[in-house]
Design an enzyme around this catalytic site. Structure first.
Site, PDB file in Angstrom:
ATOM      1  N   ARG A   1     -41.040   0.567  21.942  1.00  0.00           N
ATOM      2  CA  ARG A   1     -41.360  -0.851  21.872  1.00  0.00           C
ATOM      3  C   ARG A   1     -39.822  -1.295  22.054  1.00  0.00           C
ATOM      4  O   ARG A   1     -38.746  -0.432  21.930  1.00  0.00           O
ATOM      5  CB  ARG A   1     -41.997  -1.511  20.664  1.00  0.00           C
TER       6      ARG A   1
ATOM      7  N   ALA B   1     -37.778  -4.911  24.110  1.00  0.00           N
ATOM      8  CA  ALA B   1     -38.096  -5.236  25.561  1.00  0.00           C
ATOM      9  C   ALA B   1     -37.444  -4.268  26.499  1.00  0.00           C
ATOM     10  O   ALA B   1     -38.239  -3.875  27.632  1.00  0.00           O
ATOM     11  CB  ALA B   1     -37.380  -6.511  25.652  1.00  0.00           C
TER      12      ALA B   1
ATOM     13  N   GLN C   1     -40.231  -2.926  11.909  1.00  0.00           N
ATOM     14  CA  GLN C   1     -39.319  -2.277  12.703  1.00  0.00           C
ATOM     15  C   GLN C   1     -37.837  -2.392  12.029  1.00  0.00           C
ATOM     16  O   GLN C   1     -36.969  -1.399  12.124  1.00  0.00           O
ATOM     17  CB  GLN C   1     -38.922  -3.079  13.929  1.00  0.00           C
TER      18      GLN C   1
ATOM     19  N   ASP D   1     -36.842 -11.080  23.651  1.00  0.00           N
ATOM     20  CA  ASP D   1     -38.017 -10.439  24.660  1.00  0.00           C
ATOM     21  C   ASP D   1     -38.198 -11.307  25.809  1.00  0.00           C
ATOM     22  O   ASP D   1     -38.378 -10.900  26.950  1.00  0.00           O
ATOM     23  CB  ASP D   1     -39.218 -10.531  23.990  1.00  0.00           C
TER      24      ASP D   1
ATOM     25  N   ASN E   1     -38.423 -14.021  20.528  1.00  0.00           N
ATOM     26  CA  ASN E   1     -38.278 -12.698  19.870  1.00  0.00           C
ATOM     27  C   ASN E   1     -39.079 -12.480  18.683  1.00  0.00           C
ATOM     28  O   ASN E   1     -40.136 -13.542  18.652  1.00  0.00           O
ATOM     29  CB  ASN E   1     -36.870 -12.906  19.311  1.00  0.00           C
TER      30      ASN E   1
HETATM   31  O1  MRU Z   1     -42.652  -5.850  18.956  1.00  0.00           O
HETATM   32  P1  MRU Z   1     -41.512  -5.066  19.405  1.00  0.00           P
HETATM   33  O2  MRU Z   1     -40.955  -4.195  18.305  1.00  0.00           O
HETATM   34  O3  MRU Z   1     -41.448  -4.616  20.887  1.00  0.00           O
HETATM   35  O4  MRU Z   1     -40.267  -6.277  19.365  1.00  0.00           O
HETATM   36  C1  MRU Z   1     -39.003  -6.092  19.898  1.00  0.00           C
HETATM   37  C2  MRU Z   1     -38.128  -7.298  19.596  1.00  0.00           C
HETATM   38  O5  MRU Z   1     -38.612  -8.299  19.093  1.00  0.00           O
HETATM   39  C3  MRU Z   1     -36.739  -7.104  20.049  1.00  0.00           C
HETATM   40  O6  MRU Z   1     -36.194  -7.964  19.076  1.00  0.00           O
HETATM   41  C4  MRU Z   1     -36.503  -7.400  21.104  1.00  0.00           C
HETATM   42  O7  MRU Z   1     -37.307  -6.955  22.120  1.00  0.00           O
HETATM   43  C5  MRU Z   1     -35.158  -7.147  21.549  1.00  0.00           C
HETATM   44  S1  MRU Z   1     -34.721  -5.373  21.989  1.00  0.00           S
HETATM   45  C6  MRU Z   1     -33.280  -5.165  22.422  1.00  0.00           C
END
Ligand code: MRU
Length: 348
Positions: free
Chosen positions: A45, A47, A195, A236, A246
């Site tokens: 996971r 982006a 996370q 994202d 995000n």
């Molecule tokens: O649902 P996720 O864990 O994929 O969400 C990730 C985020 O919101 C991160 O902050 C974003 O992808 C930036 S990662 C460099």
């Protein structure tokens, strides 16, 4: 630094982030479908990381296309890319990576199919390698925003695990630490999938960067008590006016930061921008299953049958963002102009 994803023996190996920090286990994906499932179920996971996984998944899928006809190959590849783009809807990087892979196929229309498969595989590796370089550049570009001694709040995980390596928001923090700055990171736990506590705290501890975890709802209190010098998150998807999607909870952090006169920075590569979108209202927000909210590690937390709503992202309006840190430099408000300067005049 823990790796995120690698290609080996014609398979894709993904560190299964659902099991971290307790277990470091590789999930082996042998088919395109395995990769799509790994993205959807969040074994990988973040982006940029899912952009890399999308590219590698398409390279893997392309190998199963059994034809010598360019047209048949192209048609089947486009269908694979369409399926891949549906895996998670919010991150721009998925679509960006798939489009790059499609471009390789379309530019090789007079080559034989085996050569195209090799080129597609090469492209997916270069997307991974380049992502790490980009993040290091973002880290350097963001250094000027980090005082020599700073307490920094971050949300979710925008670290090595969320990217090909090094991280975006965490890349800036990592670069500051490497430059000898005295940084202390406050990490939101980041409900519902945690996370922050599971991945960001783990990454920071591995690097010996001081870290303190808080519950998501404590961030306003810390800002009010002047315990935070700056906030930095990843992104994202960023619309052409700077509105930024995000992890859910980012918007309230940005508003609280504004009210408390604390800078709120976003760190993201250009692959996260969507210059075709006029503003954040047009960014699709993924809604995940209610069970992620009402249960944890298989245990039901709420009363049997309780309803829950689980948007995975929110939109931070550009007016709350002090600067956006990219590999090409710093974007400052008004973002419409600075994003147009980066992407050309045809942004919406
Ligand atoms: O649902 P996720 O864990 O994929 O969400 C990730 C985020 O919101 C991160 O902050 C974003 O992808 C930036 S990662 C460099």
């Amino acid at each position: 630094m823990i790796p995120t994803i690698k290609w080996e023996d014609n398979c894709i190996y993904i560190i299964d982030q659902r099991k971290l920090p307790r277990k470091k286990e590789w999930l082996v994906c042998q088919t395109l479908k395995d990769v799509i499932t790994a993205i959807r179920e969040m074994a990988i996971r973040g982006a940029p990381a899912i952009g890399v996984a999308a590219a590698m998944g398409l390279a893997l899928g392309s190998q199963t296309i059994k034809t010598e006809s360019y047209e048949i190959f192209r048609r089947r590849f486009l269908e694979m890319a369409r399926q891949m783009k549906l895996a998670r809807p919010t991150a721009a990087n998925m679509r960006w990576a798939a489009e790059r892979m499609i471009r390789v196929v379309e530019m090789m229309d007079d080559n034989n199919v085996e050569e195209i498969k090799r080129a597609v595989r090469k492209e997916s590796q270069s997307i991974l390698d380049r992502d790490i370089e980009i993040n290091k550049k973002i880290g350097q570009n963001g250094l000027g925003f980090i005082p020599d001694k700073a307490t920094i709040l971050t949300h979710c995980n925008a670290g090595a695990l969320a990217t090909g390596g090094y991280g975006t928001a965490l890349g800036v923090i990592r670069a500051a630490h490497e430059a000898g700055k005295d940084v202390h990171v406050i990490v939101d736990e980041t409900r519902p999938l945690l996370q922050g506590i599971r991945l960001t705290a783990f990454e920071l501890m591995e690097e010996n960067i001081p870290v303190t975890v808080i519950v998501d709802s404590a961030s306003g209190y810390l800002m009010q008590k002047k315990m935070i010098d700056l906030v930095i998150t990843g992104a994202d998807r960023i619309a052409s006016n700077g509105d930024t999607a995000n992890k859910i909870g980012s918007y309230q952090l940005a508003v609280l930061a504004k009210v408390n006169k604390i800078p709120f920075y976003v760190a993201a590569p250009l692959s996260t921008f969507d210059p075709d979108l006029k503003n954040g209202d047009l960014i699709p927000i993924e809604e995940r299953e209610p069970k992620e909210v009402i249960s944890f590690a298989g245990h039901l937390l709420g009363p049997e049958g309780v309803d829950a709503f689980n948007p995975a992202f929110d939109i931070t309006p550009a007016k709350y963002i002090s600067a956006i840190i990219t590999e090409r430099g710093i974007l400052k408000p008004p973002y419409k102009g600075s994003i147009r300067a980066l992407f050309g005049t045809d942004v919406k």
